[in-house]
Design a protein around this motif. Structure first.
Motif, PDB file in Angstrom:
ATOM      1  N   GLN A 109       0.833  -1.203   0.000  1.00  0.00           N
ATOM      2  CA  GLN A 109       0.000   0.000   0.000  1.00  0.00           C
ATOM      3  C   GLN A 109       0.870   1.256   0.000  1.00  0.00           C
ATOM      4  OE1 GLN A 109      -2.450  -0.566   3.453  1.00  0.00           O
ATOM      5  NE2 GLN A 109      -3.944  -1.823   2.356  1.00  0.00           N
ATOM      6  N   MET A 110       1.936   1.234   0.776  1.00  0.00           N
ATOM      7  CA  MET A 110       2.848   2.381   0.813  1.00  0.00           C
ATOM      8  C   MET A 110       3.522   2.575  -0.539  1.00  0.00           C
ATOM      9  SD  MET A 110       4.431   1.966   4.661  1.00  0.00           S
ATOM     10  CE  MET A 110       5.924   2.782   4.215  1.00  0.00           C
ATOM     11  N   LEU A 111       3.914   1.482  -1.171  1.00  0.00           N
ATOM     12  CA  LEU A 111       4.545   1.563  -2.488  1.00  0.00           C
ATOM     13  C   LEU A 111       3.570   2.125  -3.517  1.00  0.00           C
ATOM     14  CD1 LEU A 111       7.032   0.992  -4.227  1.00  0.00           C
ATOM     15  CD2 LEU A 111       6.160  -1.319  -4.567  1.00  0.00           C
ATOM     16  N   ILE A 112       2.329   1.682  -3.460  1.00  0.00           N
ATOM     17  CA  ILE A 112       1.306   2.190  -4.379  1.00  0.00           C
ATOM     18  C   ILE A 112       1.121   3.691  -4.179  1.00  0.00           C
ATOM     19  CG2 ILE A 112      -1.181   2.183  -4.850  1.00  0.00           C
ATOM     20  CD1 ILE A 112      -1.068  -0.878  -4.473  1.00  0.00           C
ATOM     21  N   GLU A 113       0.996   4.127  -2.932  1.00  0.00           N
ATOM     22  CA  GLU A 113       0.808   5.550  -2.664  1.00  0.00           C
ATOM     23  C   GLU A 113       2.015   6.373  -3.116  1.00  0.00           C
ATOM     24  OE1 GLU A 113      -2.003   7.082  -1.894  1.00  0.00           O
ATOM     25  OE2 GLU A 113      -2.874   5.085  -2.005  1.00  0.00           O
ATOM     26  N   GLN A 114       3.209   5.820  -2.959  1.00  0.00           N
ATOM     27  CA  GLN A 114       4.410   6.524  -3.412  1.00  0.00           C
ATOM     28  C   GLN A 114       4.410   6.651  -4.935  1.00  0.00           C
ATOM     29  OE1 GLN A 114       6.782   8.001  -1.467  1.00  0.00           O
ATOM     30  NE2 GLN A 114       7.468   8.864  -3.398  1.00  0.00           N
ATOM     31  N   ARG A 115       4.040   5.559  -5.616  1.00  0.00           N
ATOM     32  CA  ARG A 115       3.981   5.611  -7.078  1.00  0.00           C
ATOM     33  C   ARG A 115       2.892   6.562  -7.553  1.00  0.00           C
ATOM     34  NH1 ARG A 115       4.305   0.051 -10.111  1.00  0.00           N
ATOM     35  NH2 ARG A 115       4.163   1.517 -11.825  1.00  0.00           N
ATOM     36  N   VAL A 116       1.764   6.595  -6.864  1.00  0.00           N
ATOM     37  CA  VAL A 116       0.697   7.540  -7.224  1.00  0.00           C
ATOM     38  C   VAL A 116       1.218   8.965  -7.079  1.00  0.00           C
ATOM     39  CG1 VAL A 116      -1.542   8.477  -6.497  1.00  0.00           C
ATOM     40  CG2 VAL A 116      -1.251   6.008  -6.733  1.00  0.00           C
ATOM     41  N   ALA A 117       1.917   9.237  -5.986  1.00  0.00           N
ATOM     42  CA  ALA A 117       2.464  10.578  -5.768  1.00  0.00           C
ATOM     43  C   ALA A 117       3.480  10.946  -6.847  1.00  0.00           C
ATOM     44  CB  ALA A 117       3.111  10.653  -4.389  1.00  0.00           C
ATOM     45  N   ASN A 118       4.281   9.983  -7.277  1.00  0.00           N
ATOM     46  CA  ASN A 118       5.316  10.251  -8.281  1.00  0.00           C
ATOM     47  C   ASN A 118       4.765  10.351  -9.697  1.00  0.00           C
ATOM     48  OD1 ASN A 118       7.271  10.220  -6.306  1.00  0.00           O
ATOM     49  ND2 ASN A 118       7.905   8.125  -6.702  1.00  0.00           N
TER      50      ASN A 118
ATOM     51  N   ARG B  28      -5.817  10.443 -10.209  1.00  0.00           N
ATOM     52  CA  ARG B  28      -5.117   9.774  -9.107  1.00  0.00           C
ATOM     53  C   ARG B  28      -5.830   8.479  -8.719  1.00  0.00           C
ATOM     54  NH1 ARG B  28      -1.607  11.829  -5.526  1.00  0.00           N
ATOM     55  NH2 ARG B  28      -0.646  13.802  -6.028  1.00  0.00           N
ATOM     56  N   GLU B  29      -7.157   8.527  -8.633  1.00  0.00           N
ATOM     57  CA  GLU B  29      -7.919   7.346  -8.249  1.00  0.00           C
ATOM     58  C   GLU B  29      -7.800   6.242  -9.308  1.00  0.00           C
ATOM     59  OE1 GLU B  29      -9.729   4.929  -5.779  1.00  0.00           O
ATOM     60  OE2 GLU B  29      -9.123   6.971  -5.269  1.00  0.00           O
ATOM     61  N   GLU B  30      -7.856   6.620 -10.567  1.00  0.00           N
ATOM     62  CA  GLU B  30      -7.688   5.654 -11.647  1.00  0.00           C
ATOM     63  C   GLU B  30      -6.298   5.024 -11.601  1.00  0.00           C
ATOM     64  OE1 GLU B  30      -7.335   6.078 -16.389  1.00  0.00           O
ATOM     65  OE2 GLU B  30      -9.164   6.917 -15.521  1.00  0.00           O
ATOM     66  N   LEU B  31      -5.291   5.835 -11.377  1.00  0.00           N
ATOM     67  CA  LEU B  31      -3.918   5.341 -11.267  1.00  0.00           C
ATOM     68  C   LEU B  31      -3.779   4.403 -10.077  1.00  0.00           C
ATOM     69  CD1 LEU B  31      -0.995   5.431 -12.285  1.00  0.00           C
ATOM     70  CD2 LEU B  31      -0.673   7.500 -10.911  1.00  0.00           C
ATOM     71  N   ARG B  32      -4.389   4.769  -8.952  1.00  0.00           N
ATOM     72  CA  ARG B  32      -4.348   3.935  -7.756  1.00  0.00           C
ATOM     73  C   ARG B  32      -4.977   2.568  -8.028  1.00  0.00           C
ATOM     74  NH1 ARG B  32      -6.166   7.514  -4.550  1.00  0.00           N
ATOM     75  NH2 ARG B  32      -4.143   8.140  -3.734  1.00  0.00           N
ATOM     76  N   LYS B  33      -6.123   2.546  -8.705  1.00  0.00           N
ATOM     77  CA  LYS B  33      -6.789   1.283  -9.025  1.00  0.00           C
ATOM     78  C   LYS B  33      -5.937   0.418  -9.949  1.00  0.00           C
ATOM     79  CE  LYS B  33     -11.510   2.770  -8.293  1.00  0.00           C
ATOM     80  NZ  LYS B  33     -12.810   3.043  -8.892  1.00  0.00           N
ATOM     81  N   GLU B  34      -5.306   1.047 -10.941  1.00  0.00           N
ATOM     82  CA  GLU B  34      -4.427   0.296 -11.849  1.00  0.00           C
ATOM     83  C   GLU B  34      -3.266  -0.325 -11.085  1.00  0.00           C
ATOM     84  OE1 GLU B  34      -3.134   2.917 -14.940  1.00  0.00           O
ATOM     85  OE2 GLU B  34      -5.165   3.238 -15.693  1.00  0.00           O
ATOM     86  N   LEU B  35      -2.682   0.433 -10.181  1.00  0.00           N
ATOM     87  CA  LEU B  35      -1.550  -0.078  -9.409  1.00  0.00           C
ATOM     88  C   LEU B  35      -1.987  -1.164  -8.436  1.00  0.00           C
ATOM     89  CD1 LEU B  35       0.354   3.249  -8.750  1.00  0.00           C
ATOM     90  CD2 LEU B  35       1.036   1.392 -10.273  1.00  0.00           C
ATOM     91  N   GLU B  36      -3.159  -1.020  -7.836  1.00  0.00           N
ATOM     92  CA  GLU B  36      -3.667  -2.072  -6.951  1.00  0.00           C
ATOM     93  C   GLU B  36      -3.882  -3.366  -7.729  1.00  0.00           C
ATOM     94  OE1 GLU B  36      -7.139  -0.394  -5.138  1.00  0.00           O
ATOM     95  OE2 GLU B  36      -5.963   0.678  -3.617  1.00  0.00           O
TER      96      GLU B  36
END
Length: 120
Positions: free
Chosen positions: A9-18, A94-102
């Motif tokens: 989850q932390m990695l996903i949030e970091q990638r979303v931020a980047n 951001r939400e779309e990116l988060r879902k893709e990464l999840e």
């Protein structure tokens, strides 16, 4: 839903931020190239960016016959509305990116074994 580990989850949030689009860039493009749809291209809305650019060019070219002023006023209103909508579009991105990464890290909508036996 399969739960992700805390480090995932932390990695996903970091990638979303980047990887997410930034408001500073979006607003700079809006300010300098708004009537040509520069901010829309940046935000991934290419079709409406093209429409905006074409309308602006047609408006400029037809100002001599006064129709162009009406077109440019319409584009101007569209640009002002976009200024208000940029934060919403960024949040959706951001939400779309988060879902893709999840999905990439294995979060699924299928219930996990713990969910089936009532441990979740």
């Amino acid at each position: 839903m399969k739960k992700l580990e805390v480090d995932q989850q932390m990695l996903i949030e970091q990638r979303v931020a980047n990887e997410a689009k930034t408001p500073v860039v979006a607003y700079l493009l809006w300010f300098f190239l708004g009537s040509f749809g520069g901010h829309r291209f940046y935000l991934g809305k290419k079709t409406s960016g093209i429409v905006m650019a074409v309308l602006t060019l047609v408006g400029i070219l037809t100002t001599a016959i006064l129709i162009g002023f009406l077109i440019l006023i319409g584009v101007g209103v569209w640009v002002l509305i976009d200024a208000i909508m940029i934060p919403k579009v960024l949040a959706e991105h951001r939400e779309e990116l988060r879902k893709e990464l999840e999905a990439e890290y294995g979060a699924t909508d299928a219930p996990s074994e713990d969910d089936e036996i009532g441990l979740a």
